[in-house]
Design a protein around this motif. Sequence first.
Motif, PDB file in Angstrom:
ATOM      1  N   ARG A  89       9.942   3.645 -12.771  1.00 22.94           N
ATOM      2  CA  ARG A  89       9.797   2.379 -12.051  1.00 22.94           C
ATOM      3  C   ARG A  89       8.335   1.996 -11.958  1.00 22.94           C
ATOM      4  O   ARG A  89       7.493   2.791 -11.548  1.00 22.94           O
ATOM      5  CB  ARG A  89      10.410   2.485 -10.653  1.00 22.94           C
ATOM      6  N   VAL A  90       8.030   0.765 -12.330  1.00 24.12           N
ATOM      7  CA  VAL A  90       6.673   0.242 -12.276  1.00 24.12           C
ATOM      8  C   VAL A  90       6.649  -0.929 -11.299  1.00 24.12           C
ATOM      9  O   VAL A  90       7.684  -1.540 -10.995  1.00 24.12           O
ATOM     10  CB  VAL A  90       6.170  -0.195 -13.667  1.00 24.12           C
ATOM     11  N   SER A  91       5.463  -1.252 -10.811  1.00 24.36           N
ATOM     12  CA  SER A  91       5.321  -2.394  -9.916  1.00 24.36           C
ATOM     13  C   SER A  91       4.506  -3.518 -10.553  1.00 24.36           C
ATOM     14  O   SER A  91       4.423  -4.619 -10.001  1.00 24.36           O
ATOM     15  CB  SER A  91       4.660  -1.956  -8.601  1.00 24.36           C
ATOM     16  N   SER A  92       3.913  -3.254 -11.692  1.00 21.47           N
ATOM     17  CA  SER A  92       3.148  -4.272 -12.408  1.00 21.47           C
ATOM     18  C   SER A  92       3.110  -3.886 -13.878  1.00 21.47           C
ATOM     19  O   SER A  92       3.485  -2.781 -14.257  1.00 21.47           O
ATOM     20  CB  SER A  92       1.730  -4.386 -11.839  1.00 21.47           C
ATOM     21  N   GLY A  93       2.653  -4.807 -14.695  1.00 22.78           N
ATOM     22  CA  GLY A  93       2.573  -4.522 -16.117  1.00 22.78           C
ATOM     23  C   GLY A  93       3.913  -4.701 -16.804  1.00 22.78           C
ATOM     24  O   GLY A  93       4.896  -5.140 -16.200  1.00 22.78           O
ATOM     25  N   PRO A  94       3.984  -4.373 -18.093  1.00 22.52           N
ATOM     26  CA  PRO A  94       5.207  -4.589 -18.861  1.00 22.52           C
ATOM     27  C   PRO A  94       6.381  -3.786 -18.311  1.00 22.52           C
ATOM     28  O   PRO A  94       6.234  -2.648 -17.888  1.00 22.52           O
ATOM     29  CB  PRO A  94       4.832  -4.105 -20.272  1.00 22.52           C
ATOM     30  N   ALA A  95       7.551  -4.398 -18.345  1.00 22.34           N
ATOM     31  CA  ALA A  95       8.792  -3.722 -17.968  1.00 22.34           C
ATOM     32  C   ALA A  95       9.902  -4.296 -18.827  1.00 22.34           C
ATOM     33  O   ALA A  95      10.174  -5.503 -18.790  1.00 22.34           O
ATOM     34  CB  ALA A  95       9.096  -3.922 -16.491  1.00 22.34           C
ATOM     35  N   GLY A  96      10.535  -3.451 -19.616  1.00 23.10           N
ATOM     36  CA  GLY A  96      11.604  -3.912 -20.490  1.00 23.10           C
ATOM     37  C   GLY A  96      12.897  -4.173 -19.755  1.00 23.10           C
ATOM     38  O   GLY A  96      13.826  -4.766 -20.300  1.00 23.10           O
ATOM     39  N   LEU A  97      12.987  -3.735 -18.500  1.00 25.77           N
ATOM     40  CA  LEU A  97      14.175  -3.937 -17.675  1.00 25.77           C
ATOM     41  C   LEU A  97      13.709  -4.348 -16.286  1.00 25.77           C
ATOM     42  O   LEU A  97      12.830  -3.704 -15.699  1.00 25.77           O
ATOM     43  CB  LEU A  97      14.992  -2.644 -17.590  1.00 25.77           C
ATOM     44  N   VAL A  98      14.298  -5.410 -15.763  1.00 30.20           N
ATOM     45  CA  VAL A  98      13.972  -5.882 -14.416  1.00 30.20           C
ATOM     46  C   VAL A  98      15.277  -6.039 -13.648  1.00 30.20           C
ATOM     47  O   VAL A  98      16.167  -6.771 -14.076  1.00 30.20           O
ATOM     48  CB  VAL A  98      13.215  -7.227 -14.437  1.00 30.20           C
ATOM     49  N   VAL A  99      15.397  -5.328 -12.541  1.00 29.02           N
ATOM     50  CA  VAL A  99      16.580  -5.432 -11.681  1.00 29.02           C
ATOM     51  C   VAL A  99      16.209  -6.285 -10.486  1.00 29.02           C
ATOM     52  O   VAL A  99      15.313  -5.938  -9.716  1.00 29.02           O
ATOM     53  CB  VAL A  99      17.059  -4.043 -11.217  1.00 29.02           C
ATOM     54  N   SER A 102       0.837  -1.187   0.000  1.00 28.82           N
ATOM     55  CA  SER A 102       0.000   0.000   0.000  1.00 28.82           C
ATOM     56  C   SER A 102       0.872   1.237   0.000  1.00 28.82           C
ATOM     57  O   SER A 102       1.921   1.275   0.642  1.00 28.82           O
ATOM     58  CB  SER A 102      -0.887   0.014   1.250  1.00 28.82           C
ATOM     59  N   PRO A 103       0.491   2.282  -0.746  1.00 27.19           N
ATOM     60  CA  PRO A 103       1.303   3.487  -0.804  1.00 27.19           C
ATOM     61  C   PRO A 103       1.559   4.039   0.582  1.00 27.19           C
ATOM     62  O   PRO A 103       0.720   4.000   1.458  1.00 27.19           O
ATOM     63  CB  PRO A 103       0.434   4.442  -1.642  1.00 27.19           C
ATOM     64  N   ARG A 104       2.777   4.529   0.756  1.00 26.92           N
ATOM     65  CA  ARG A 104       3.148   5.182   1.996  1.00 26.92           C
ATOM     66  C   ARG A 104       4.125   6.297   1.663  1.00 26.92           C
ATOM     67  O   ARG A 104       4.695   6.307   0.579  1.00 26.92           O
ATOM     68  CB  ARG A 104       3.775   4.195   2.974  1.00 26.92           C
ATOM     69  N   PRO A 105       4.328   7.221   2.559  1.00 28.34           N
ATOM     70  CA  PRO A 105       5.189   8.347   2.242  1.00 28.34           C
ATOM     71  C   PRO A 105       6.571   7.884   1.828  1.00 28.34           C
ATOM     72  O   PRO A 105       7.123   6.952   2.379  1.00 28.34           O
ATOM     73  CB  PRO A 105       5.249   9.132   3.568  1.00 28.34           C
ATOM     74  N   SER A 106       7.130   8.551   0.809  1.00 26.15           N
ATOM     75  CA  SER A 106       8.459   8.214   0.341  1.00 26.15           C
ATOM     76  C   SER A 106       9.476   8.526   1.417  1.00 26.15           C
ATOM     77  O   SER A 106       9.306   9.423   2.211  1.00 26.15           O
ATOM     78  CB  SER A 106       8.800   9.021  -0.921  1.00 26.15           C
ATOM     79  N   ARG A 107      10.559   7.770   1.416  1.00 28.63           N
ATOM     80  CA  ARG A 107      11.623   8.043   2.365  1.00 28.63           C
ATOM     81  C   ARG A 107      12.961   7.911   1.660  1.00 28.63           C
ATOM     82  O   ARG A 107      13.107   7.142   0.714  1.00 28.63           O
ATOM     83  CB  ARG A 107      11.560   7.078   3.538  1.00 28.63           C
ATOM     84  N   SER A 108      13.926   8.667   2.134  1.00 29.10           N
ATOM     85  CA  SER A 108      15.256   8.618   1.552  1.00 29.10           C
ATOM     86  C   SER A 108      15.932   7.325   1.987  1.00 29.10           C
ATOM     87  O   SER A 108      15.662   6.805   3.067  1.00 29.10           O
ATOM     88  CB  SER A 108      16.083   9.818   2.011  1.00 29.10           C
ATOM     89  N   PRO A 109      16.837   6.799   1.140  1.00 26.64           N
ATOM     90  CA  PRO A 109      17.541   5.584   1.542  1.00 26.64           C
ATOM     91  C   PRO A 109      18.353   5.823   2.803  1.00 26.64           C
ATOM     92  O   PRO A 109      18.943   6.877   2.986  1.00 26.64           O
ATOM     93  CB  PRO A 109      18.466   5.304   0.346  1.00 26.64           C
ATOM     94  N   ARG A 154       7.506  -0.927  -4.848  1.00 29.66           N
ATOM     95  CA  ARG A 154       6.381  -0.138  -5.332  1.00 29.66           C
ATOM     96  C   ARG A 154       6.821   0.770  -6.480  1.00 29.66           C
ATOM     97  O   ARG A 154       8.007   1.045  -6.669  1.00 29.66           O
ATOM     98  CB  ARG A 154       5.767   0.681  -4.214  1.00 29.66           C
ATOM     99  N   ALA A 155       5.868   1.247  -7.224  1.00 27.92           N
ATOM    100  CA  ALA A 155       6.140   2.096  -8.381  1.00 27.92           C
ATOM    101  C   ALA A 155       6.698   3.443  -7.941  1.00 27.92           C
ATOM    102  O   ALA A 155       6.440   3.919  -6.837  1.00 27.92           O
ATOM    103  CB  ALA A 155       4.873   2.288  -9.203  1.00 27.92           C
ATOM    104  N   GLY A 156       7.444   4.054  -8.848  1.00 29.63           N
ATOM    105  CA  GLY A 156       7.969   5.390  -8.607  1.00 29.63           C
ATOM    106  C   GLY A 156       7.108   6.436  -9.300  1.00 29.63           C
ATOM    107  O   GLY A 156       5.968   6.179  -9.692  1.00 29.63           O
TER     108      GLY A 156
END
Length: 260
Positions: free
Chosen positions: A138-148, A59-66, A89-91
């Motif tokens: 950055r995506v969390s679902s759906g097509p992604a041409g690059l996966v790390v 679930s979305p939550r506030p972004s935090r710095s690394p 999660r998606a960016g």
Amino acid sequence: MFAAVAVPAVLVGAGVFLAPHWAGGDGAPASAADRPAPSARTPSKAAAKPSPDPKPSRSPRPSRSPKPSPSPARVHVPASGPGTFTVARAGAPGGKYAYRVEVEDGSGVEPDEAAARIAAVLAAPRGWAHGGERSFRRVSSGPAGLVVRIATPATTDRICGEGGMNTRGEVNCRINEKVMVNLKRWQTGSPEFDGPLDEYRALIINHEVGHWLGRGHETCPGKGRPAPAMMQQIYGLKGCVANAWPYAENGTYLGGPAVP
């Protein structure tokens, strides 16, 4: 490898095992196939069988710095894991290249924190973004041409091995759209890299994404000069200075002679 942040002889303990030039920090040979893969759902195994759908993002939550990277000496790196992954999660929307970040369960790495570090590398002016030349989302679902994927050594070996790569429990690889980041390298860095752990993580991403963009291996351009990001720096610097970035601050490409 810096896999080089598309690197490496394979390190065993404190020594260096000389391996074919393609088996190092990226484990993948440089070839015409090293170019952005068409957008498609991520398979679990390279050209083997489809992977289970990614777990729903949290679930979305506030972004935090690394958080600051922990000292490598204090980090426990499990040798193997279950082979299942949690998707970060998606960016923010926008960006030409869709990518996904996945972290193996039980690795001790928090997916969203790892994804934030990777996003910072991909957006850095000295990285492949190169002042807006390329952009990533950055995506969390759906097509992604690059996966790390950040995975334990055993899982990295298994998936890289399905693409013909021998990573020996030590290094990273890039197979088609998948960048496999060995958890050992992500958490402990490399004894050949004289710099902070976060810089070495940048080298891993820059090197392997460089392969994904079609770049081959390069070597040291001269004593005392920055090692190219596309150099397999884990095998030794050959007189160059450790460097995580493909471009200098003035935008000049930090390259070197191509490795056949």
